[in-house]
Design a protein around this motif. Sequence first.
Motif, PDB file in Angstrom:
ATOM      1  N   LEU A 142       0.630  -0.864   0.364  1.00 11.53           N
ATOM      2  CA  LEU A 142      -0.026  -0.320  -0.503  1.00 11.53           C
ATOM      3  C   LEU A 142       0.939   1.293   0.005  1.00 11.53           C
ATOM      4  O   LEU A 142       0.705   2.597  -0.843  1.00 11.53           O
ATOM      5  CB  LEU A 142      -0.634  -0.210   0.868  1.00 11.53           C
ATOM      6  N   PHE A 143       1.859   1.181   0.244  1.00 12.38           N
ATOM      7  CA  PHE A 143       3.104   1.956   0.250  1.00 12.38           C
ATOM      8  C   PHE A 143       3.208   2.639  -1.231  1.00 12.38           C
ATOM      9  O   PHE A 143       4.051   3.923  -1.267  1.00 12.38           O
ATOM     10  CB  PHE A 143       4.813   1.527   1.136  1.00 12.38           C
TER      11      PHE A 143
ATOM     12  N   ALA B 255      -0.008   5.989   0.504  1.00 13.78           N
ATOM     13  CA  ALA B 255      -0.209   5.447   1.615  1.00 13.78           C
ATOM     14  C   ALA B 255       0.878   5.604   2.359  1.00 13.78           C
ATOM     15  O   ALA B 255       1.787   5.935   1.394  1.00 13.78           O
ATOM     16  CB  ALA B 255      -0.448   4.241   2.395  1.00 13.78           C
TER      17      ALA B 255
ATOM     18  N   TYR C  65      -2.910   4.353  11.015  1.00 14.88           N
ATOM     19  CA  TYR C  65      -2.709   3.627   9.473  1.00 14.88           C
ATOM     20  C   TYR C  65      -3.569   3.501   8.137  1.00 14.88           C
ATOM     21  O   TYR C  65      -3.233   3.373   7.606  1.00 14.88           O
ATOM     22  CB  TYR C  65      -1.298   2.519   9.962  1.00 14.88           C
TER      23      TYR C  65
ATOM     24  N   ALA D 261      -4.345   4.615   4.383  1.00 13.45           N
ATOM     25  CA  ALA D 261      -4.103   3.738   3.382  1.00 13.45           C
ATOM     26  C   ALA D 261      -4.632   3.637   2.689  1.00 13.45           C
ATOM     27  O   ALA D 261      -4.606   4.168   1.593  1.00 13.45           O
ATOM     28  CB  ALA D 261      -3.080   2.132   3.886  1.00 13.45           C
TER      29      ALA D 261
END
Length: 398
Positions: free
Chosen positions: A219-220, A224, A256, A260
């Motif tokens: 997801l980074f 995110a 978090y 995201a």
Amino acid sequence: MSSDRDFVENISHQFERTAVRDHMSVEDATEHQFRLVETAAQVMGSDEVFVEDYGQVRELATVGFGGGGRPRATARVEEVLARFFGTDEAVLVHGAGTGSIRAMLNGIVEPGSRILLHKAHPYKTTLPAMQHMGLDVQYVDFNDASELERSLRAHSPSTFYLQHVPQQLGDSYGIEETIELARSVGGDDLRVLVDDNYAVMRSHRIGVEMGADASALSLFKLLAPQAIGAVLADADSAGRIRRDNASAGAQVQGPYAMAALRSLIYAPVALAIQNQTILRAVDEINAGIAAGDLPFLAGAYSAQPGIRCIVLLFDRPAAEHFLRSAWRHGSPSQSVGEEAQFEFLPLFTYLTSTFLKATPGLEKYAVRINPMRGGTQTVMRVLRDALADTEFQTALRA
């Protein structure tokens, strides 16, 4: 010069044969965004989208979890992802793409068992994760369906592992067809796992939507703000992953998870625009080469050497000099997490390490351009300025 020409022609043919996975149009990506929002609305209702707790709620964590709690917001986001991708469960994990791959392997694959991979260099953190589990790693060329079938019968692996995006020049196998072949030969006991990094929110469907048992994703790399990932899997596998991460410090906390999800909403359209920019820039670059306006270039390709990008192929070993010039004229010289929300300037850089390892010498002739959030105009400005750079031209003519 003839050796340069032969090498460049060979590389050119290989890029033309290498698969580019399915990419959504802007229109399809918009519908993808709308469907994700509708899924979130069904799961969260209205004001609950503002719940970002660190508290534990046992009743939301019993299914496939074996007891224990997790933050309410995390549980809600996981339910959104599971419904959206059509799986039993989704588990959020720390560590982005690498973390999700490790969690998927640890939760589904038995230590010491046999796993079958494509005969190519795996992503740099994937093989160590398998080695740490003592897995019996076997390789076969997925591009050869007959060889793959023979290998599945001969080795009888317990796990079949695919990377969604191409790993090397010449990769042309289809994801769905390969999963279907593995299923038909390996039977119901074979676990099919897919690394879907750099494919999620680009392709219309990912591994679990094409018959795989589990998908790992970052997801980074989907905007995110924190380095978290997700594993999409059946309830039993998800339960094992959650038990491995049962402490509060190992869990992804509610704020978090919500951050995201909010970022993920924008990823499909952003990536579709990026893909559109790549296609347009490649056309413009090749037109400039044909007109003689872009010296030293042999061609440009809309490719996917691990990461979706423009590949520039030079007619001589000019790549390193060119990149140093591009870094002087507007491209960052480094990446802090390519495709992450922190990066928006077009990035001129080397091809991914897996591609370079598979084709020695490629690093001297080819570079890639990731437009990020930039448009064709910005890409072409940096390209033209870098090619016209006096220091670059002097180095090539020395």
